[in-house]
Design a protein around this motif. Structure first.
Motif, mmCIF file in Angstrom:
data_model
loop_
_atom_site.group_PDB
_atom_site.id
_atom_site.type_symbol
_atom_site.label_atom_id
_atom_site.label_comp_id
_atom_site.label_asym_id
_atom_site.label_seq_id
_atom_site.Cartn_x
_atom_site.Cartn_y
_atom_site.Cartn_z
ATOM 1 N N LYS A 17 1.101 -1.284 0.609
ATOM 2 C CA LYS A 17 -0.095 0.002 -0.165
ATOM 3 C C LYS A 17 0.963 1.392 0.207
ATOM 4 O O LYS A 17 0.424 2.262 -0.265
ATOM 5 C CB LYS A 17 -0.463 0.198 1.337
ATOM 6 C CG LYS A 17 -1.676 -0.884 1.650
ATOM 7 C CD LYS A 17 -2.490 -0.811 2.135
ATOM 8 C CE LYS A 17 -3.800 -2.373 2.492
ATOM 9 N NZ LYS A 17 -4.817 -2.459 3.182
ATOM 10 N N GLU A 61 1.511 9.035 15.437
ATOM 11 C CA GLU A 61 0.259 9.766 15.615
ATOM 12 C C GLU A 61 0.114 10.630 15.767
ATOM 13 O O GLU A 61 -0.791 11.584 15.977
ATOM 14 C CB GLU A 61 -0.527 8.534 15.197
ATOM 15 C CG GLU A 61 -0.762 7.169 14.304
ATOM 16 C CD GLU A 61 0.634 5.886 15.147
ATOM 17 O OE1 GLU A 61 0.517 4.883 14.126
ATOM 18 O OE2 GLU A 61 0.870 5.951 15.607
ATOM 19 N N LYS A 81 0.219 18.332 5.228
ATOM 20 C CA LYS A 81 -0.118 17.315 4.581
ATOM 21 C C LYS A 81 0.217 16.859 3.529
ATOM 22 O O LYS A 81 0.577 15.708 2.788
ATOM 23 C CB LYS A 81 -1.768 17.147 5.245
ATOM 24 C CG LYS A 81 -2.577 17.061 6.257
ATOM 25 C CD LYS A 81 -2.232 15.992 7.180
ATOM 26 C CE LYS A 81 -2.664 16.089 8.546
ATOM 27 N NZ LYS A 81 -3.032 15.006 9.344
ATOM 28 N N VAL A 100 1.897 3.942 6.286
ATOM 29 C CA VAL A 100 0.171 2.871 5.576
ATOM 30 C C VAL A 100 -0.384 4.559 7.152
ATOM 31 O O VAL A 100 -1.638 5.311 6.439
ATOM 32 C CB VAL A 100 0.016 1.871 6.182
ATOM 33 C CG1 VAL A 100 -1.241 1.518 6.272
ATOM 34 C CG2 VAL A 100 0.832 0.605 5.143
ATOM 35 N N ASN A 101 -0.086 4.170 8.270
ATOM 36 C CA ASN A 101 -0.648 4.337 8.978
ATOM 37 C C ASN A 101 -0.693 7.004 9.097
ATOM 38 O O ASN A 101 -1.787 7.481 8.816
ATOM 39 C CB ASN A 101 -0.265 4.548 10.964
ATOM 40 C CG ASN A 101 -1.076 3.264 10.742
ATOM 41 O OD1 ASN A 101 -1.942 3.455 10.285
ATOM 42 N ND2 ASN A 101 -0.553 2.788 11.781
ATOM 43 N N GLN A 103 -0.653 7.745 5.736
ATOM 44 C CA GLN A 103 -1.763 8.022 5.089
ATOM 45 C C GLN A 103 -3.007 8.070 5.250
ATOM 46 O O GLN A 103 -3.487 8.619 4.924
ATOM 47 C CB GLN A 103 -1.281 7.272 3.520
ATOM 48 C CG GLN A 103 0.164 6.707 2.966
ATOM 49 C CD GLN A 103 0.101 5.804 1.962
ATOM 50 O OE1 GLN A 103 0.906 5.622 1.198
ATOM 51 N NE2 GLN A 103 -0.648 4.589 2.224
ATOM 52 N N ARG A 104 -3.527 7.280 6.072
ATOM 53 C CA ARG A 104 -4.730 6.553 7.138
ATOM 54 C C ARG A 104 -4.375 8.270 7.449
ATOM 55 O O ARG A 104 -5.899 8.706 7.925
ATOM 56 C CB ARG A 104 -4.521 5.868 8.015
ATOM 57 C CG ARG A 104 -4.937 4.563 6.951
ATOM 58 C CD ARG A 104 -4.595 3.701 8.016
ATOM 59 N NE ARG A 104 -6.204 2.692 8.189
ATOM 60 C CZ ARG A 104 -5.891 1.439 9.328
ATOM 61 N NH1 ARG A 104 -5.342 1.809 10.092
ATOM 62 N NH2 ARG A 104 -6.690 1.050 9.151
ATOM 63 N N LEU A 105 -4.150 9.356 8.287
ATOM 64 C CA LEU A 105 -3.963 10.132 8.682
ATOM 65 C C LEU A 105 -4.282 11.540 8.050
ATOM 66 O O LEU A 105 -3.992 11.946 7.684
ATOM 67 C CB LEU A 105 -2.508 10.945 9.693
ATOM 68 C CG LEU A 105 -2.899 9.502 10.725
ATOM 69 C CD1 LEU A 105 -1.340 9.802 11.391
ATOM 70 C CD2 LEU A 105 -3.839 10.030 12.208
ATOM 71 N N GLY A 106 -3.834 11.485 6.447
ATOM 72 C CA GLY A 106 -4.395 12.167 5.468
ATOM 73 C C GLY A 106 -2.701 12.506 4.400
ATOM 74 O O GLY A 106 -3.002 13.592 3.686
#
Length: 130
Positions: A17, A61, A81, A100-101, A103-106
């Motif tokens: 990913k 995070e 971001k 990955v995280n 990316q999940r945070l924007g």
């Protein structure tokens, strides 16, 4: 399924990913990317990429948005971001999971250094030792 197999599966899924970049390729195209080393502080002190910042994976995070190296952009109209981020760890597993995280945070431009700090050193690139 053993715990180590489960962890390896998570890392493999994360790698599918994200974008990984070879150490020499990253060095040639680094630009203004922020390099985040997600190892523990004691690991970071044994040798890290010049200019990298240490934000351990366990708190990444919670701290990445507030870190001046990430949030301090030259044009206030730009979202931090969008700032390029490259994540590194010892061999690449923790960096892949962290990417990955992020990316999940924007965060929109996140990469990971393939093979981590070990591959960086094996490529003959310099490390800072404290």
């Amino acid at each position: 399924m053993s715990a180590s197999t489960a962890a390896a599966d998570l890392v493999a899924e994360a790698r599918s990913k994200i974008r990984e970049v070879a150490p020499r390729e990253f060095r040639a195209t680094a630009g203004d990317a922020v390099v985040i080393d997600v190892r523990e502080p004691s690991e970071f002190e044994t040798g890290h990429i010049p200019g990298s910042i240490n934000i351990p994976r366990g708190v990444l995070e919670f701290r990445v948005d507030a870190h001046p190296a990430v949030a301090n952009v030259s044009d206030p109209a730009l979202s931090h971001k969008e700032r390029p981020i490259v994540v590194v760890c010892r061999t690449g597993g923790r960096a892949a999971l962290s990417a990955v995280n992020l990316q999940r945070l924007g965060f929109v431009d996140v990469r990971s250094i393939a093979g981590g700090v070990l591959a960086w050193g094996e490529a003959g690139l310099s490390l800072v030792v404290r």
